[in-house]
Design an enzyme around this catalytic site. Structure first.
Site, PDB file in Angstrom:
ATOM      1  CB  VAL A  64      -0.970   0.035   1.207  1.00 47.99           C
ATOM      2  CG1 VAL A  64      -1.945  -1.124   1.147  1.00 47.99           C
ATOM      3  CG2 VAL A  64      -0.198   0.050   2.528  1.00 47.99           C
ATOM      4  CE1 TYR A 154      -0.529   1.822  19.724  1.00 45.25           C
ATOM      5  CE2 TYR A 154      -1.676   3.887  19.318  1.00 45.25           C
ATOM      6  CZ  TYR A 154      -1.456   2.556  19.005  1.00 45.25           C
ATOM      7  OH  TYR A 154      -2.130   1.984  17.968  1.00 45.25           O
ATOM      8  CE  LYS A 161      -3.636   2.013  14.618  1.00 50.89           C
ATOM      9  NZ  LYS A 161      -4.109   1.129  13.526  1.00 50.89           N
TER      10      LYS A 161
END
Length: 253
Positions: A64, A154, A161
């Site tokens: 992708v 994270y 995200k």
């Protein structure tokens, strides 16, 4: 007896191994009657898939990182199989240096790579998949609550995200007139290949399990069952939304 996804052809992108959330989605979809097409990035990942997928499962290469690859993949799917009914996008990536450092230390190249693979790819996939999708089609992606909360370690993936979830809302609006719905599943922390790339991932997993309402972590098939719902006609009234599949961790954070 008919099954929930009988007659549905679903593309699943991002299965890495038998522990990946995408594989849990594939298992649930197949158990519910879907015809599943898996995409893989390269030959190394295809060899891993060969060990776990049922014989006869269709697998098509798709990296992708370039729009041309995504367009080619969905054109190939259309030529070989006709229209599709859904796509599950379970793709995310950031390099080790970017993942291990705080956001304040992220360099431009690392930032762009994480956004490109983890967030922009969803736009590209939705664009080309929607062109060969039947009415009442469904597109879903995988996210995590680090998009809205500063989860320790994270870091840059939370930023990516957050962009991914914004993409969901806008693409749902764009594709609404075509009767295609677009949603995200916010999965709980599960020990996958992706999670092990996060610094101090063991602490993250233990903390997440401690915050579930029943003291047990969600598993990949439970997340997959939510994906099955979103791919089914039971969810035709749901779009632009985020559904938590984390056993209530987000309630206590």
């Amino acid at each position: 007896m008919s099954k929930l996804l009988d007659g549905k052809r679903i593309v699943i992108m991002g299965v890495a191994n038998k522990r990946s959330i995408a594989w849990g989605c594939a298992q649930s979809l197949m158990d519910n009657g879907a015809e599943v097409i898996l995409t893989y990035q390269n030959d190394r990942l295809k060899r891993q898939l060969d060990r776990i997928v049922p014989e006869g499962t269709t697998m098509i290469q798709c990296d992708v990182s370039e729009d041309e690859n995504v367009e080619k993949t969905f054109n190939e799917i259309h030529e070989k199989f006709g229209n599709i009914d859904g796509v599950i996008h379970a793709i995310a990536y950031a390099d080790k240096k970017t993942l291990e450092g705080g956001v304040i230390d992220v360099e431009k190249d690392g930032y762009n790579l994480a956004q490109d693979v983890s967030a922009y790819s969803f736009i590209s996939v939705s664009r080309y998949a929607s062109r060969i999708m039947n009415p009442s089609g469904s597109i879903a992606t995988l996210t995590y609550m680090g998009s809205t909360r500063a989860i320790p370690s994270y870091n840059m993936m939370g930023v990516a995200k957050a962009a991914l979830e914004a993409n969901v809302r806008y693409i749902a609006t764009d594709l609404g007139p075509k009767k295609i719905r677009v949603n995200a599943i916010s999965a709980g922390a599960i020990k996958t290949l992706a999670v092990t790339g996060i610094k101090n991932h063991g602490d993250l997993l233990r903390e997440s399990e401690a915050r579930t309402v029943d003291g047990e972590s969600v598993d990949t098939v439970q997340v997959g069952n939510v994906a099955t719902f979103l791919m089914s006609d039971l969810s035709t009234g749901v779009t632009g939304d985020l559904i938590y599949a984390d056993k209530g961790v987000h309630l206590l954070a």
